[in-house]
Write an enzyme that holds these catalytic residues in place. Structure first.
Site, short mmCIF file in Angstrom:
data_model
loop_
_atom_site.label_atom_id
_atom_site.label_comp_id
_atom_site.label_asym_id
_atom_site.label_seq_id
_atom_site.Cartn_x
_atom_site.Cartn_y
_atom_site.Cartn_z
CD GLU A 1 -4.21 -9.08 3.37
OE1 GLU A 1 -3.48 -8.80 4.31
OE2 GLU A 1 -3.85 -9.00 2.18
N GLY B 1 2.65 -3.05 8.27
CA GLY B 1 2.88 -3.33 9.68
C GLY B 1 4.35 -3.54 9.96
CB THR C 1 -0.91 0.00 1.24
OG1 THR C 1 -1.73 -1.17 1.21
CG2 THR C 1 -1.80 1.23 1.30
C1 LIG Z 1 -8.10 -9.46 18.29
C2 LIG Z 1 -8.01 -9.35 16.79
C3 LIG Z 1 -8.55 -10.60 16.24
C4 LIG Z 1 -8.48 -10.85 14.95
C5 LIG Z 1 -7.90 -9.87 13.96
C6 LIG Z 1 -8.35 -10.23 12.57
C7 LIG Z 1 -7.65 -11.03 11.80
C8 LIG Z 1 -6.39 -11.65 12.30
C9 LIG Z 1 -6.01 -12.80 11.45
C10 LIG Z 1 -5.18 -12.66 10.39
C11 LIG Z 1 -4.69 -11.34 9.96
C12 LIG Z 1 -3.19 -11.35 9.79
C13 LIG Z 1 -2.57 -10.27 9.32
C14 LIG Z 1 -3.36 -9.08 8.83
C15 LIG Z 1 -2.93 -7.87 9.52
C16 LIG Z 1 -2.54 -6.78 8.81
C17 LIG Z 1 -1.94 -6.94 7.46
C18 LIG Z 1 -2.65 -6.17 6.40
C19 LIG Z 1 -2.04 -6.24 5.19
C20 LIG Z 1 -2.59 -5.58 4.04
O1 LIG Z 1 -3.57 -4.86 4.08
S1 LIG Z 1 -1.73 -5.95 2.61
C21 LIG Z 1 -2.50 -4.98 1.38
C22 LIG Z 1 -3.87 -5.52 1.06
N1 LIG Z 1 -4.33 -4.88 -0.13
C23 LIG Z 1 -5.31 -5.38 -0.88
O2 LIG Z 1 -5.96 -6.36 -0.55
C24 LIG Z 1 -5.56 -4.66 -2.19
C25 LIG Z 1 -6.95 -4.94 -2.72
N2 LIG Z 1 -6.99 -4.71 -4.15
C26 LIG Z 1 -6.88 -5.77 -5.03
O3 LIG Z 1 -6.73 -6.91 -4.67
C27 LIG Z 1 -6.99 -5.45 -6.51
O4 LIG Z 1 -6.61 -4.12 -6.75
C28 LIG Z 1 -8.44 -5.64 -7.01
C29 LIG Z 1 -9.42 -4.85 -6.17
C30 LIG Z 1 -8.75 -7.10 -6.97
C31 LIG Z 1 -8.56 -5.12 -8.41
O5 LIG Z 1 -7.61 -5.81 -9.21
P1 LIG Z 1 -7.34 -5.29 -10.67
O6 LIG Z 1 -7.09 -3.84 -10.66
O7 LIG Z 1 -6.33 -6.16 -11.28
O8 LIG Z 1 -8.69 -5.39 -11.42
P2 LIG Z 1 -9.71 -6.53 -11.68
O9 LIG Z 1 -10.80 -6.43 -10.69
O10 LIG Z 1 -10.04 -6.39 -13.13
O11 LIG Z 1 -8.97 -7.95 -11.49
C32 LIG Z 1 -8.30 -8.52 -12.59
C33 LIG Z 1 -8.54 -10.01 -12.51
O12 LIG Z 1 -7.77 -10.51 -11.38
C34 LIG Z 1 -8.59 -11.30 -10.57
N3 LIG Z 1 -8.06 -11.21 -9.21
C35 LIG Z 1 -7.93 -10.12 -8.46
N4 LIG Z 1 -7.40 -10.43 -7.27
C36 LIG Z 1 -7.18 -11.75 -7.29
C37 LIG Z 1 -6.65 -12.68 -6.33
N5 LIG Z 1 -6.24 -12.29 -5.12
N6 LIG Z 1 -6.55 -13.98 -6.68
C38 LIG Z 1 -6.97 -14.37 -7.89
N7 LIG Z 1 -7.51 -13.57 -8.86
C39 LIG Z 1 -7.59 -12.27 -8.52
C40 LIG Z 1 -9.94 -10.69 -10.72
O13 LIG Z 1 -10.94 -11.62 -10.32
C41 LIG Z 1 -9.97 -10.42 -12.21
O14 LIG Z 1 -10.18 -11.64 -12.85
P3 LIG Z 1 -11.12 -11.67 -14.16
O15 LIG Z 1 -10.48 -10.72 -15.13
O16 LIG Z 1 -12.46 -11.22 -13.72
O17 LIG Z 1 -11.08 -13.11 -14.60
C1 LIG Z 2 -4.29 -1.55 10.56
C2 LIG Z 2 -3.87 -1.60 9.11
C3 LIG Z 2 -2.81 -2.43 8.74
C4 LIG Z 2 -2.39 -2.46 7.42
N1 LIG Z 2 -1.31 -3.24 7.09
C5 LIG Z 2 -0.86 -3.22 5.82
C6 LIG Z 2 0.30 -3.97 5.47
O1 LIG Z 2 0.90 -4.65 6.30
N2 LIG Z 2 0.75 -3.91 4.19
C7 LIG Z 2 0.10 -3.17 3.23
O2 LIG Z 2 0.56 -3.14 2.08
N3 LIG Z 2 -1.03 -2.45 3.53
C8 LIG Z 2 -1.51 -2.46 4.79
N4 LIG Z 2 -2.63 -1.75 5.11
C9 LIG Z 2 -3.29 -0.94 4.09
C10 LIG Z 2 -4.59 -1.57 3.63
O3 LIG Z 2 -4.31 -2.70 2.86
C11 LIG Z 2 -5.40 -0.54 2.83
O4 LIG Z 2 -5.78 0.50 3.68
C12 LIG Z 2 -6.63 -1.22 2.23
O5 LIG Z 2 -6.24 -2.06 1.17
C13 LIG Z 2 -7.67 -0.21 1.72
O6 LIG Z 2 -7.12 0.61 0.74
P1 LIG Z 2 -7.24 2.20 0.89
O7 LIG Z 2 -6.76 2.54 2.24
O8 LIG Z 2 -6.62 2.78 -0.30
O9 LIG Z 2 -8.81 2.49 0.87
P2 LIG Z 2 -9.64 3.03 -0.38
O10 LIG Z 2 -9.62 2.03 -1.48
O11 LIG Z 2 -9.23 4.41 -0.68
O12 LIG Z 2 -11.11 2.98 0.26
C14 LIG Z 2 -11.84 4.15 0.58
C15 LIG Z 2 -13.28 3.95 0.11
O13 LIG Z 2 -13.27 3.86 -1.33
C16 LIG Z 2 -14.10 2.77 -1.74
N5 LIG Z 2 -13.63 2.19 -3.00
C17 LIG Z 2 -12.35 2.04 -3.41
N6 LIG Z 2 -12.29 1.44 -4.61
C18 LIG Z 2 -13.57 1.20 -4.97
C19 LIG Z 2 -14.19 0.58 -6.11
N7 LIG Z 2 -13.47 0.08 -7.11
N8 LIG Z 2 -15.54 0.48 -6.12
C20 LIG Z 2 -16.29 0.95 -5.10
N9 LIG Z 2 -15.77 1.57 -3.99
C21 LIG Z 2 -14.43 1.68 -3.95
C22 LIG Z 2 -13.95 1.77 -0.61
O14 LIG Z 2 -15.08 0.86 -0.59
C23 LIG Z 2 -13.90 2.65 0.64
O15 LIG Z 2 -15.23 2.90 1.08
C24 LIG Z 2 -3.07 -1.69 6.45
C25 LIG Z 2 -4.15 -0.87 6.81
C26 LIG Z 2 -4.55 -0.84 8.14
C27 LIG Z 2 -5.71 0.05 8.52
#
Ligand SMILES: CC/C=C\C/C=C\C/C=C\C/C=C\C/C=C\C/C=C/C(=O)SCCNC(=O)CCNC(=O)[C@H](O)C(C)(C)COP(=O)(O)OP(=O)(O)OC[C@H]1O[C@@H](n2cnc3c(N)ncnc32)[C@H](O)[C@@H]1OP(=O)(O)O
Ligand SMILES: Cc1cc2nc3c(=O)[nH]c(=O)nc-3n(C[C@H](O)[C@H](O)[C@H](O)COP(=O)(O)OP(=O)(O)OC[C@H]3O[C@@H](n4cnc5c(N)ncnc54)[C@H](O)[C@@H]3O)c2cc1C
Length: 556
Positions: A316, A73, A34
């Site tokens: 995620e 993180g 991110t």
């Molecule tokens: C007390 C507390 C208790 C519990 C806490 C809770 C949980 C604990 C347990 C575990 C947690 C452990 C750790 C987590 C902690 C913090 C870490 C956080 C990390 C992060 O946040 S990492 C960053 C995460 N970011 C994202 O997830 C980004 C999201 N965005 C996307 O994935 C893509 O941009 C998106 C939205 C899919 C769009 O992709 P794109 O721009 O390529 O466009 P399309 O939609 O056209 O997709 C193209 C094509 O690809 C297919 N596809 C997309 N993703 C996937 C995939 N992952 N696998 C397979 N295929 C995928 C999609 O379906 C399209 O296919 P098609 O063309 O339709 O055939």
């Molecule tokens: C506690 C925490 C830990 C994290 N840890 C990590 C990490 O370890 N590594 C890492 O890489 N990232 C990490 N992240 C980042 C996290 O993965 C992103 O914040 C998350 O993927 C959401 O993306 P964004 O913040 O850009 O939100 P945005 O995408 O900007 O979302 C804002 C709003 O826009 C809307 N929106 C966005 N796109 C669309 C769409 N296509 N259609 C409709 N609505 C849409 C969403 O629904 C939402 O309401 C962490 C975030 C937090 C809060």
């Protein structure tokens, strides 16, 4: 996320190089994807990795302010390394997002390396101990062999070999989404444990003059708040087992270059991660509020539990975005079904004819039969998916392109994906209990939980079932009453059902949820340890309150 990415995206040579360092805690890593400007839209990430064939290195840059890595993180002060997701450029061409291992800090003095600017992003709502950080790269060079090359390669001369599927780079996110389903089950189980144990200890209000104050767990309204959530925690427990099984099976297939189920896995893991984290997030607040004032104290454990859990609706994969991903796949499946293709297991129902049979008034159907009610969940999901899919088709017929049609139908698409996830969860819960080897007494108790989950799920979404003539209004009312009728039966075993989660007090971190139920003494003891109570008269008195009071007293 650092280690799972290395385990899934390294060549065997790279595994041998990096993984022992991780397992032995000789390096600590994070997953830096991110950026300030992009978290959801991965193809919009701006960090660049340009290949230099002269030195066989990649040059990493954060070209803009919005490209600074933000949120990962443990990035701020802890990690020595990161998997950095960057746009790969070689021989003048961009090949999209790829993963690179980047050392951030010296292993001698932990100072940031040249070209690396790292720091903490500042205080957050929760996760206080976690140094979520930022990373700015300036012409930072890494060896060619630091690009994770299991699926795609850059040869020494800069030639690029593309992966069998571009989305294989997204594999770690799918894995963590599956973990979050488990995390939701755990968080909701913790909250249920605290709220139900406390509700068994807390006595409040005099129902009739002279009668003892009843346990608040005896109030039907308290039971109606807590027991469906308790049942949901059990439901999510069985769902996370099923989800992990599917993930493991599909991942084994991927490791054998069989990518046929990758889309189904992405859609299911996206929908379940979003559904379970949304439901749990709301449920944590219900549990907190059910404990009255003490629920608002840090001593309850709820503030930290909520603050640490709630970002799982965002990280995620932001939940709405993931529901849209799930729905996009479901629309594709409806098309495939209409063209006669066979659908995979978790979506095969979309090719069945589950057209609603108008239930009319008194249908005489057995509304307490779980198998029958699961068929209604299936009908609701199928109707919603076909309705949303037809909306997309109508958009295209009206001249929109697919992206435009999907976007204009997106509200309905999210509803359809929720209904699909809900059907999967309810079905899995009921089917899992059938397979459980347990005493008849235990089966009976668990059947009560499954029943209240299924009944309450319909009651809370009754509009969906009535609008599509799946249930009549009177049938919906009957099912709502069936849920309420079950509450006193579940009350008998409620404390045992949370004890069964076996959270140690040290893990639960809650005075209200203590196993021994000794709440009041320990609340008072907890308060004594509050920093404000180190002195009888707080030092601030002498600076502010004392002078103010004395000044005003002299005016009397
Ligand atoms: C007390 C507390 C208790 C519990 C806490 C809770 C949980 C604990 C347990 C575990 C947690 C452990 C750790 C987590 C902690 C913090 C870490 C956080 C990390 C992060 O946040 S990492 C960053 C995460 N970011 C994202 O997830 C980004 C999201 N965005 C996307 O994935 C893509 O941009 C998106 C939205 C899919 C769009 O992709 P794109 O721009 O390529 O466009 P399309 O939609 O056209 O997709 C193209 C094509 O690809 C297919 N596809 C997309 N993703 C996937 C995939 N992952 N696998 C397979 N295929 C995928 C999609 O379906 C399209 O296919 P098609 O063309 O339709 O055939
Ligand atoms: C506690 C925490 C830990 C994290 N840890 C990590 C990490 O370890 N590594 C890492 O890489 N990232 C990490 N992240 C980042 C996290 O993965 C992103 O914040 C998350 O993927 C959401 O993306 P964004 O913040 O850009 O939100 P945005 O995408 O900007 O979302 C804002 C709003 O826009 C809307 N929106 C966005 N796109 C669309 C769409 N296509 N259609 C409709 N609505 C849409 C969403 O629904 C939402 O309401 C962490 C975030 C937090 C809060």
């Amino acid at each position: 996320m650092f280690i799972p990415t290395l385990e899934r995206q390294c060549t065997s040579e790279q595994r041998e190089k990096f993984l022992p360092l991780c397992y032995d805690y000789r390096i600590i890593g994070t997953y830096a994807q991110t950026e300030l400007g992009h978290g959801t839209f991965l193809r919009g990430l701006e960090t660049t990795a340009h290949y230099d064939p002269n030195t066989q290195e990649f040059i990493l840059n954060s070209p803009t302010i919005s490209s600074i890595k933000w949120w990962p993180g443990a990035l701020g002060k802890t990690s020595t390394h990161a998997v950095v997701l960057a746009q790969l450029y070689t021989l003048g061409k961009c090949h999209g997002i790829h993963p690179f291992v980047v050392q951030l800090r010296s292993l001698d003095d932990h100072k940031p390396l040249r070209g690396i600017t790292v720091g903490d992003i500042g205080p957050k709502m929760g996760f206080g101990p976690n140094d979520n950080g930022y990373l700015k790269l300036h012409k930072h060079r890494i060896p060619r062999t630091n690009m994770l090359m299991k699926y795609s390669q850059v040869s020494p001369d800069g030639t690029y070999t593309k992966p069998p599927r571009s989305t294989l780079t997204y594999g770690t996110m799918t894995f963590v989404r599956v973990l979050i389903v488990h995390g939701s089950a755990i968080a909701l189980a913790k909250a249920s444990t605290i709220a139900i144990r406390y509700s068994a200890v807390r006595r409040q209000s005099e129902l009739r003059p002279g009668e003892p104050e009843p346990q608040i767990l005896s109030y039907p309204t308290q039971q109606h708040k807590l027991f469906p959530l308790l049942a949901t925690a059990y439901a999510f427990h069985f769902v996370q087992l099923a989800m992990m099984k599917i993930y493991t099976d599909v991942n084994d297939q991927i490791n054998n270059s069989n990518f046929s189920r990758i889309q189904e896995l992405h859609a299911l893991s996206s929908g379940l991660k979003a559904f379970t984290s949304w439901v749990t997030n709301a449920g944590l607040e219900v549990c907190r509020m059910s404990c009255g004032g003490h629920g608002y104290s840090q001593a309850s454990g709820f503030p930290r539990l909520y603050a640490d859990f709630t970002p799982s609706c965002t990280y995620e994969g932001e939940n709405t975005v993931l529901m849209l991903q799930s729905a996009r796949y479901l629309v594709k499946c409806v098309r495939d079904a209409r063209s006669g293709k066979t659908l995979p297991g978790t979506v095969s129902y979309l090719s069945e004819d589950v057209s609603a049979v108008h239930s009319g008034g008194s249908s005489g159907r057995d509304l307490s039969n779980l198998d029958f009610l699961i068929s209604l969940y299936k009908q609701r999901a199928s109707n919603q998916v076909h309705f949303a899919s037809d909306k997309v088709d109508r958009g295209i017929s009206a001249g929109m392109d697919l992206v435009g049609a999907l976007n204009s139908a997106s509200v309905h698409l999210v509803s359809a994906a929720k209904a699909h996830s809900h059907y999967f969860i309810a079905k899995t819960f009921v089917e899992s209990l059938k397979l459980l080897k347990a005493s008849s007494e235990l089966q009976n108790v668990l059947h009560q939980l499954a029943s209240v989950y299924v009944f309450e799920g319909i009651a809370q979404s009754s509009g969906d079932f009535i609008e599509d003539y799946i249930l009549s209004g009177s049938e919906a009312k009957t099912i709502r009453q069936l849920a309420v009728d079950l509450l006193p039966l579940i009350r008998v075993n409620a404390v045992s059902l949370v004890d069964a989660f076996s959270f140690r007090d040290e893990v639960l971190q809650s005075v209200l949820g203590r196993y021994d139920g000794n709440v009041y003494e320990n609340l008072f003891k907890w308060a004594q340890n509050s920093p404000l109570n180190k002195t009888d008269v707080h030092p601030s008195y002498h600076k502010y309150l004392g002078p103010l009071l004395k000044r005003n007293q002299s005016k009397l």
